[in-house]
Design an enzyme around this catalytic site. Structure first.
Site, PDB file in Angstrom:
ATOM      1  N   TRP A 158      38.131  33.455  36.876  1.00 25.15           N
ATOM      2  CA  TRP A 158      39.538  33.109  36.692  1.00 25.15           C
ATOM      3  C   TRP A 158      40.252  34.021  35.691  1.00 25.15           C
ATOM      4  O   TRP A 158      41.472  33.979  35.587  1.00 25.15           O
ATOM      5  CB  TRP A 158      39.651  31.650  36.197  1.00 25.15           C
ATOM      6  N   ARG A 167      38.900  44.852  42.851  1.00 27.01           N
ATOM      7  CA  ARG A 167      37.855  45.855  42.668  1.00 27.01           C
ATOM      8  C   ARG A 167      36.622  45.580  43.514  1.00 27.01           C
ATOM      9  O   ARG A 167      35.686  46.370  43.519  1.00 27.01           O
ATOM     10  CB  ARG A 167      37.540  46.090  41.199  1.00 27.01           C
ATOM     11  N   PRO A 183      37.655  32.788  45.423  1.00 24.73           N
ATOM     12  CA  PRO A 183      38.203  32.918  44.075  1.00 24.73           C
ATOM     13  C   PRO A 183      37.830  31.711  43.211  1.00 24.73           C
ATOM     14  O   PRO A 183      37.386  30.683  43.730  1.00 24.73           O
ATOM     15  CB  PRO A 183      39.714  32.965  44.310  1.00 24.73           C
ATOM     16  N   ALA A 184      38.011  31.847  41.901  1.00 26.71           N
ATOM     17  CA  ALA A 184      37.711  30.737  40.997  1.00 26.71           C
ATOM     18  C   ALA A 184      38.624  29.554  41.312  1.00 26.71           C
ATOM     19  O   ALA A 184      39.797  29.728  41.666  1.00 26.71           O
ATOM     20  CB  ALA A 184      37.898  31.183  39.557  1.00 26.71           C
ATOM     21  N   GLU A 258      28.528  41.444  38.014  1.00 24.37           N
ATOM     22  CA  GLU A 258      29.275  41.758  36.784  1.00 24.37           C
ATOM     23  C   GLU A 258      29.266  40.482  35.960  1.00 24.37           C
ATOM     24  O   GLU A 258      29.996  39.539  36.268  1.00 24.37           O
ATOM     25  CB  GLU A 258      30.713  42.167  37.113  1.00 24.37           C
ATOM     26  N   LEU A 259      28.431  40.451  34.935  1.00 32.78           N
ATOM     27  CA  LEU A 259      28.172  39.174  34.266  1.00 32.78           C
ATOM     28  C   LEU A 259      28.771  39.144  32.857  1.00 32.78           C
ATOM     29  O   LEU A 259      29.716  39.858  32.569  1.00 32.78           O
ATOM     30  CB  LEU A 259      26.670  38.912  34.282  1.00 32.78           C
ATOM     31  N   ARG A 286      43.375  41.091  23.750  1.00 29.96           N
ATOM     32  CA  ARG A 286      43.867  41.261  25.117  1.00 29.96           C
ATOM     33  C   ARG A 286      43.381  40.073  25.942  1.00 29.96           C
ATOM     34  O   ARG A 286      42.242  39.618  25.773  1.00 29.96           O
ATOM     35  CB  ARG A 286      43.313  42.562  25.707  1.00 29.96           C
ATOM     36  N   CYS A 292      35.481  39.760  29.614  1.00 36.60           N
ATOM     37  CA  CYS A 292      34.042  40.047  29.452  1.00 36.60           C
ATOM     38  C   CYS A 292      33.847  41.242  28.548  1.00 36.60           C
ATOM     39  O   CYS A 292      32.788  41.417  27.962  1.00 36.60           O
ATOM     40  CB  CYS A 292      33.437  40.324  30.813  1.00 36.60           C
ATOM     41  N   SER A 449      38.528  49.966  30.341  1.00 35.63           N
ATOM     42  CA  SER A 449      38.529  49.873  31.809  1.00 35.63           C
ATOM     43  C   SER A 449      39.525  50.826  32.461  1.00 35.63           C
ATOM     44  O   SER A 449      40.657  50.950  31.994  1.00 35.63           O
ATOM     45  CB  SER A 449      38.882  48.442  32.230  1.00 35.63           C
TER      46      SER A 449
HETATM   47  P1  NAD Z   1      31.554  31.229  36.209  1.00 36.66           P
HETATM   48  O1  NAD Z   1      30.264  31.933  36.347  1.00 36.66           O
HETATM   49  O2  NAD Z   1      31.544  29.815  35.825  1.00 36.66           O
HETATM   50  O3  NAD Z   1      32.365  31.279  37.580  1.00 36.66           O
HETATM   51  C1  NAD Z   1      32.597  32.486  38.251  1.00 36.66           C
HETATM   52  C2  NAD Z   1      32.739  32.197  39.726  1.00 36.66           C
HETATM   53  O4  NAD Z   1      31.524  31.678  40.217  1.00 36.66           O
HETATM   54  C3  NAD Z   1      33.809  31.161  40.075  1.00 36.66           C
HETATM   55  O5  NAD Z   1      34.439  31.545  41.261  1.00 36.66           O
HETATM   56  C4  NAD Z   1      32.987  29.896  40.294  1.00 36.66           C
HETATM   57  O6  NAD Z   1      33.606  28.978  41.147  1.00 36.66           O
HETATM   58  C5  NAD Z   1      31.739  30.465  40.931  1.00 36.66           C
HETATM   59  N1  NAD Z   1      30.544  29.631  40.797  1.00 36.66           N
HETATM   60  C6  NAD Z   1      30.229  28.773  39.793  1.00 36.66           C
HETATM   61  N2  NAD Z   1      29.035  28.197  40.056  1.00 36.66           N
HETATM   62  C7  NAD Z   1      28.602  28.688  41.229  1.00 36.66           C
HETATM   63  C8  NAD Z   1      27.427  28.477  42.036  1.00 36.66           C
HETATM   64  N3  NAD Z   1      26.452  27.643  41.650  1.00 36.66           N
HETATM   65  N4  NAD Z   1      27.315  29.152  43.183  1.00 36.66           N
HETATM   66  C9  NAD Z   1      28.271  30.006  43.578  1.00 36.66           C
HETATM   67  N5  NAD Z   1      29.400  30.246  42.871  1.00 36.66           N
HETATM   68  C10 NAD Z   1      29.557  29.606  41.710  1.00 36.66           C
HETATM   69  O7  NAD Z   1      32.389  32.125  35.226  1.00 36.66           O
HETATM   70  P2  NAD Z   1      33.877  31.908  34.715  1.00 36.66           P
HETATM   71  O8  NAD Z   1      33.864  30.917  33.637  1.00 36.66           O
HETATM   72  O9  NAD Z   1      34.810  31.694  35.860  1.00 36.66           O
HETATM   73  O10 NAD Z   1      34.208  33.365  34.163  1.00 36.66           O
HETATM   74  C11 NAD Z   1      33.883  33.748  32.899  1.00 36.66           C
HETATM   75  C12 NAD Z   1      32.644  34.617  32.906  1.00 36.66           C
HETATM   76  O11 NAD Z   1      32.836  35.767  33.721  1.00 36.66           O
HETATM   77  C13 NAD Z   1      32.317  35.159  31.544  1.00 36.66           C
HETATM   78  O12 NAD Z   1      30.942  35.050  31.274  1.00 36.66           O
HETATM   79  C14 NAD Z   1      32.727  36.616  31.627  1.00 36.66           C
HETATM   80  O13 NAD Z   1      32.087  37.464  30.718  1.00 36.66           O
HETATM   81  C15 NAD Z   1      32.413  36.932  33.028  1.00 36.66           C
HETATM   82  N6  NAD Z   1      33.173  38.093  33.462  1.00 36.66           N
HETATM   83  C16 NAD Z   1      32.487  39.249  33.669  1.00 36.66           C
HETATM   84  C17 NAD Z   1      33.166  40.385  34.052  1.00 36.66           C
HETATM   85  C18 NAD Z   1      32.421  41.664  34.289  1.00 36.66           C
HETATM   86  O14 NAD Z   1      32.965  42.512  34.954  1.00 36.66           O
HETATM   87  N7  NAD Z   1      31.210  41.819  33.805  1.00 36.66           N
HETATM   88  C19 NAD Z   1      34.542  40.338  34.246  1.00 36.66           C
HETATM   89  C20 NAD Z   1      35.220  39.132  34.024  1.00 36.66           C
HETATM   90  C21 NAD Z   1      34.507  38.012  33.640  1.00 36.66           C
END
Ligand code: NAD
Length: 485
Positions: A158, A167, A183-184, A258-259, A286, A292, A449
């Site tokens: 999100w 991307r 999407p989220a 991308e975690l 920002r 992340c 980025s």
């Molecule tokens: P999240 O992992 O909770 O959710 C991300 C996505 O995964 C959402 O669409 C969610 O609905 C889905 N999801 C959740 N559980 C799932 C499951 N069991 N099976 C399949 N899909 C599932 O993360 P978030 O809170 O939405 O985002 C924040 C995280 O994303 C942070 O840890 C951040 O660092 C990371 N992030 C990483 C990057 C990168 O490029 N490395 C970029 C942006 C955000």
């Protein structure tokens, strides 16, 4: 609220299967909230596993045809989509501010950044290359070709509702893959508007589906168990990434992950302190700290620590907090009440372990999920705020004496996405950049980025790269054809 209502009315809210709105979802609808007010913005289709398989049927029906479409044609569609997003930049920006909360100026920045992946990969589509050589033995020839991986599933977070989708969609379509995007749950509207843009840009039916759902695993599970899906690309938390990596083993799927991150921001004693403060403002604040790549740990040479902290505190204390659409707002709300509570918990824990609050330090009263821009000094290196992703507007400062200590502190995390260093020494910049266990390093710059550069992490921050010339490779298979001479 008038222009808000008009904009929201223009966003498709049904199931987006194969490039157009489909019949109402059996799963009903779920609500999308405005984090600045807590009010409901819209209700969108709540896709089920059965809907997901319909989207995969549709992707598989056209996969061959899309892969065989001339690269120039795929490129033109992506380029048109970039143009249409750019033409509608204000709509996309306001929509992101409404559903995600970030300040409008930042949303505009994301539209420019996020749309650029479409233009960049439109330029990459005609440049997919193979090679041809004589075998070293002289007895044959080696022909190497590239082919699209096949139908892909993209799961996005999100925090950057547009860019985290473009991307993945950009390189997938450029490579000739079809894609289903999930999407989220908190921010589905931006991706639905993007789906409409692709339809307007002339993307053939079937190639792109967008499935909004309140049951992520219920949609991704059946898709990942189906042998027709060939790849999963995910941006989100390390916790969910690990679950998906395990699930991807069932069908041996290609994966891009991308975690999470825990970026160190290291300020050496020879740094230009004003530049370092500017960089820290960008790297930390920002997106309200919900990135992340956010500077999670400010690691500052003890000899300049007080000077740096005082200057940073002055800047952060002056930040304007409010609804993202209001003039002058710099920090919007956090995405949910849960996220705000988790930031508050990390700050309280740090303070209990001896951290000093230089400014901020608590939630803001009133509607919405706001947290005060905060600076913490004297943070204990074993506190949770140093080990965990903060994902909020909180700068946590620790000190060091020697370069080796700084490198050890920076690397003392299971993550390895972004790192920042501030120093005026070229030797030190390169030496430290080499020593950092990190996929991205910013030297004297607070925003790293760039769609033209490879983005991705090492260690538990992920697998694969997005953007750059590397990004399209994630969506291509390599085939070796042996020729008898
Ligand atoms: P999240 O992992 O909770 O959710 C991300 C996505 O995964 C959402 O669409 C969610 O609905 C889905 N999801 C959740 N559980 C799932 C499951 N069991 N099976 C399949 N899909 C599932 O993360 P978030 O809170 O939405 O985002 C924040 C995280 O994303 C942070 O840890 C951040 O660092 C990371 N992030 C990483 C990057 C990168 O490029 N490395 C970029 C942006 C955000």
């Amino acid at each position: 609220m008038n222009n808000f209502d008009e904009l929201l009315a223009a966003v498709p809210t049904g199931l987006w299967i194969g490039g157009r709105q489909s019949d109402a979802a059996e799963g009903g609808v779920f609500d999308v909230h405005n984090p600045a007010t807590g009010e409901v913005l819209a209700s969108v289709a709540d896709a089920t596993g059965a809907d997901a398989l319909r989207a995969l049927d549709s992707a598989c029906r056209v996969q061959g045809e899309w892969a065989a479409t001339a690269p120039r044609v795929r490129a033109e569609i992506l380029r048109t989509a970039w143009q249409l997003v750019t033409d509608r930049a204000e709509d996309f920006a306001l929509l992101m501010t409404l559903e995600m909360g970030k300040a409008l100026a930042e949303s505009r920045g994301e539209v420019a950044y996020g749309s650029e992946f479409l233009r960049w990969f439109s330029e990459e589509a005609p440049r997919i290359q193979g090679r041809y050589t004589t075998a070293p033995s002289g007895n044959g020839r080696i022909l190497v070709t590239k082919a699209p991986v096949g139908p892909c599933l993209a799961i996005t977070p999100w925090n950057f509702p547009l860019a985290m989708g473009t991307r993945k969609i950009g390189p997938a379509l450029a490579a000739g893959c079809t894609m289903i995007v999930k999407p989220a749950e908190a921010t589905p509207l931006t991706m639905l508007l993007l789906a409409q843009v692709f339809a307007d840009a002339g993307l053939p039916e079937g190639v792109l589906s967008v499935l909004t759902t309140s049951d992520a695993a219920g949609v991704s599970g059946p898709l990942m168990a189906d042998p027709r899906l060939r790849k999963v690309t995910f941006t989100g938390s390390t916790r969910v990434g690990k679950v998906l990596i395990e699930q991807s083993a069932q069908q041996v799927l290609r994966t891009s992950m991308e975690l999470g991150g825990n970026a160190p921001f290291v300020v050496f004693d020879d740094a230009d302190l004003d530049a370092a403060v500017d960089g820290a403002m960008a790297a930390k604040m920002r997106n309200g700290g919900e990135a992340c790549t956010a500077a999670n740990r400010l690691i500052v040479a003890n000899s300049v620590r007080e000077d740096f902290t005082a200057k940073l505190t002055e800047r952060i204390a002056a930040m304007v907090v409010g609804p993202g659409w209001e003039d002058g707002t710099q920090i919007g709300p956090l995405i949910t009440e849960k996220q705000r509570d988790s930031v508050a918990e990390l700050v309280d824990d740090a303070v209990a372990s001896g951290a000093r609050v230089r400014t901020g330090g608590g939630p803001v009263d009133g509607p919405g999920w706001f947290y005060q821009p905060t600076v913490l000094d004297n943070v204990a290196t074993d506190s949770r705020i140093v080990a965990e992703e903060i994902f909020g507007p909180v700068a946590a400062i620790t000190g060091f004496d020697t370069e080796d200590e700084a490198i050890d502190a920076a690397n003392a995390t299971e993550y390895g996405l972004a790192a920042y260093i501030y120093t005026q020494s070229l030797d030190r910049s390169l030496r430290v950049a080499d020593a950092l266990e990190s996929g991205l390093v910013g030297i004297n710059c607070g925003v790293i980025s760039d769609p033209a550069a490879p983005f991705g992490g090492v260690k538990q921050s992920g697998l694969g790269r997005e953007g750059g010339t590397e990004g399209i490779e994630e969506y291509l298979e390599t085939k070796y054809i042996a020729l008898e001479s």
